[in-house]
Design a protein around this motif. Structure first.
Motif, PDB file in Angstrom:
ATOM      1  N   GLY A 411       5.820  -2.696  73.319  1.00 44.58           N
ATOM      2  CA  GLY A 411       6.742  -2.255  72.282  1.00 44.58           C
ATOM      3  C   GLY A 411       8.156  -2.185  72.816  1.00 44.58           C
ATOM      4  N   CYS A 412       9.107  -2.335  71.905  1.00 44.35           N
ATOM      5  CA  CYS A 412      10.517  -2.253  72.283  1.00 44.35           C
ATOM      6  C   CYS A 412      11.273  -1.536  71.169  1.00 44.35           C
ATOM      7  CB  CYS A 412      11.106  -3.649  72.513  1.00 44.35           C
ATOM      8  SG  CYS A 412      12.912  -3.677  72.715  1.00 44.35           S
ATOM      9  N   VAL A 413      11.980  -0.487  71.525  1.00 43.23           N
ATOM     10  CA  VAL A 413      12.882   0.201  70.592  1.00 43.23           C
ATOM     11  C   VAL A 413      14.304  -0.122  71.040  1.00 43.23           C
ATOM     12  CG1 VAL A 413      13.642   2.416  69.676  1.00 43.23           C
ATOM     13  CG2 VAL A 413      11.211   2.020  70.149  1.00 43.23           C
ATOM     14  N   LEU A 414      15.008  -0.921  70.223  1.00 44.48           N
ATOM     15  CA  LEU A 414      16.347  -1.377  70.600  1.00 44.48           C
ATOM     16  C   LEU A 414      17.388  -0.461  69.983  1.00 44.48           C
ATOM     17  CD1 LEU A 414      18.117  -3.570  71.953  1.00 44.48           C
ATOM     18  CD2 LEU A 414      18.128  -4.755  69.743  1.00 44.48           C
ATOM     19  N   ARG A 415      18.233   0.112  70.836  1.00 43.89           N
ATOM     20  CA  ARG A 415      19.358   0.920  70.402  1.00 43.89           C
ATOM     21  C   ARG A 415      20.540   0.660  71.331  1.00 43.89           C
ATOM     22  NH1 ARG A 415      15.940   1.415  67.132  1.00 43.89           N
ATOM     23  NH2 ARG A 415      15.199   3.304  66.057  1.00 43.89           N
ATOM     24  N   GLU A 416      21.679   0.333  70.739  1.00 44.47           N
ATOM     25  CA  GLU A 416      22.922   0.146  71.497  1.00 44.47           C
ATOM     26  C   GLU A 416      22.748  -0.797  72.676  1.00 44.47           C
ATOM     27  OE1 GLU A 416      24.308   4.024  72.508  1.00 44.47           O
ATOM     28  OE2 GLU A 416      24.816   4.545  70.434  1.00 44.47           O
ATOM     29  N   GLY A 417      22.006  -1.884  72.459  1.00 49.09           N
ATOM     30  CA  GLY A 417      21.868  -2.921  73.470  1.00 49.09           C
ATOM     31  C   GLY A 417      20.848  -2.633  74.551  1.00 49.09           C
TER      32      GLY A 417
END
Length: 475
Positions: A411-417
């Motif tokens: 899983g990946c949670v992308l925030r601000e790069g």
């Protein structure tokens, strides 16, 4: 003009005029050659090289133009008539009929300024057009009574070239209070990078609306369908809705047409309804797509400024039972056998670049064959520590040989790069993330030791790993 709306600058004319009076009426003839300067009547503007020949009559209350021939350099010519109420200083009726007109010049000088004033995007055109119109004071639709246009060998494209139609032959008719069918043939078209073959457009114009129903156009070896497309103009804004889809399109052919790596299977998708209003596009329901021998559902789709370079996308995506073998073969990423499910939540993109999302990929339930090739293992480890990758690169590859695995989870949670990484549920630790759990002999576990990853750097590593793969581009 008195209100300052119409202005002229450095204007020069040659004027020829004669008039003869009979009782209270003047019968006149006149000719004007506009040789220099510029004239502006927002939203329109025109430089010189215009000639007008006209005749009519004049009374205390009326200016009547029985016939006027207007020739505009590089555009074409129009014959028109006019009745003008001198006491109220308003037109009461007019009509016009054109000769063959250059469509590109007409769009640039006459139609596009008007479309821009309505808040519509720019269009690019070529070919020729003939048209006629009739207007009368006091009627509905701004007084317009009838309009007719013929397009010959025309090309029409929106300002971003996302929508493009070529070889357009059309006869369009509109009349106040009566629906009018149009005859339109399109030799070729594309929506984005999707190419369409020749088709006929079943268009009906009525009032301030246009609608298309039951359109079928060839798309490679399948077809593109429009169940309904309706466009309406009301209250100084445009509204539109669309329902349709794609059926039976070969993924290898589609991949080749779009310049993608070769994909396998067929593509079918149905859009229940998409609505456009106030420069926002919303999709009702869900878009179903069949690809990679599985199913993908696109829902909660919303796009801001969809017809500009400032487009902003918000969407959720759910995939079930996709074939990893087809996917990895497509992207030349070694070979991984098995099926997987994926969830992509709260995806937000600006100009097709992701700003944020919550993504998750897991092995699909079932007893399907699950193998990881040595080539895939090399590609995966190449994304991580170069020292580990160097060790794995020494392993020999053999056809038909694979490493068993029980589960995949990432899983990946992308925030601000920054991507916050997670692995198989219940197996993460503070210092590691279990991405693949091995099974059988031989088997392999794939473990990540960095839970926070710079997203641009990760994309750059993918580019490096896949560099040199013919026909492949990662963006």
């Amino acid at each position: 003009s008195r209100d300052g709306a119409a202005t002229g600058k450095d204007m020069a004319f040659d004027l020829r005029a004669t008039a003869r009076r009979t009782k209270e009426t003047w019968r006149w003839q006149a000719g004007i050659d506009w040789t220099a300067g510029q004239f502006s009547l927002p939203p329109w503007q025109r430089d010189a090289r215009v000639r007008i020949e006209a005749e009519g009559l004049l009374t205390e209350t009326l200016l009547q133009v029985d016939q006027a021939h207007l020739a505009v350099a590089d555009v074409g010519a129009v014959t028109a008539s006019l009745r003008w109420d001198r006491e109220r200083e308003v037109a009461t009726e007019w009509g016009l009929v054109s000769e063959r007109i250059d469509l590109a010049a007409t769009m640039r000088e006459w139609l596009q300024p008007w479309l821009t004033s309505l808040g519509l995007p720019a269009w690019q055109t070529s070919g020729s057009v003939l048209f006629a119109a009739e207007w009368r004071e006091g009627g509905d639709f701004g007084g317009l009574q009838r309009f007719f246009a013929t397009l010959e060998n025309a090309t029409l494209a929106d300002g971003t070239d996302y929508l493009r139609m070529e070889g357009v032959e059309a006869q369009l008719a509109w009349e106040a209070g009566r629906p009018q069918p149009a005859e339109i043939r399109v030799a070729a078209a594309h929506f984005g990078d999707l190419p369409l073959g020749e088709f006929r457009l079943p268009l009906v114009l009525e009032g301030r609306s246009a609608r298309i129903e039951n359109l079928v156009a060839p798309l490679l070896d399948g077809q593109f369908t429009v169940d309904r497309l309706a466009i309406d103009h009301a209250a100084d804004s445009w509204r539109a809705e669309f329902a349709g889809g794609i059926a039976g399109v070969s993924m290898p052919k589609l991949s080749h047409a779009l310049g993608w790596p070769v994909m396998f299977g067929t593509l079918s998708a149905h859009i229940p309804r998409i609505a456009y209003e106030n420069d926002v596009l919303n999709m009702d329901g869900a878009l179903g797509i069949e690809v990679f021998d599985g199913g993908v559902i696109v829902h909660q789709l919303r796009m801001l400024a969809p017809f500009s370079d400032r487009r902003h996308l918000l969407v959720d995506v759910t995939a079930r039972g996709l074939d990893l073998g087809m996917l990895t073969h497509t992207f030349a990423f070694g070979s991984i056998e098995g099926r997987f499910d994926a969830d992509l939540r709260d995806l937000e993109m600006a100009g097709w670049h992701p700003l944020r999302f919550d993504a998750r990929i897991d092995s699909s339930p079932g007893d399907d064959r699950r193998l990881l090739s040595i080539g895939a293992l090399k590609d995966i480890t190449a994304l991580g520590d170069p020292r580990e990758a160097a060790t794995v690169r020494q392993l020999p590859e053999r056809d038909g040989f694979g490493l068993g695995y029980a589960r995949i989870g990432i899983g990946c949670v992308l925030r601000e790069g920054v991507c916050a990484l997670s692995g198989i549920a219940g197996h993460d630790a503070d210092d590691r993330v279990l991405i693949m759990q091995g099974s059988g002999i031989p088997s392999v576990d794939i473990i990540g030791y960095n839970r926070r990853i710079d997203w641009p750097a990760l994309v750059a590593r993918f580019r490096e790993v896949l560099a040199g793969r013919q026909g492949l581009r990662v963006e």
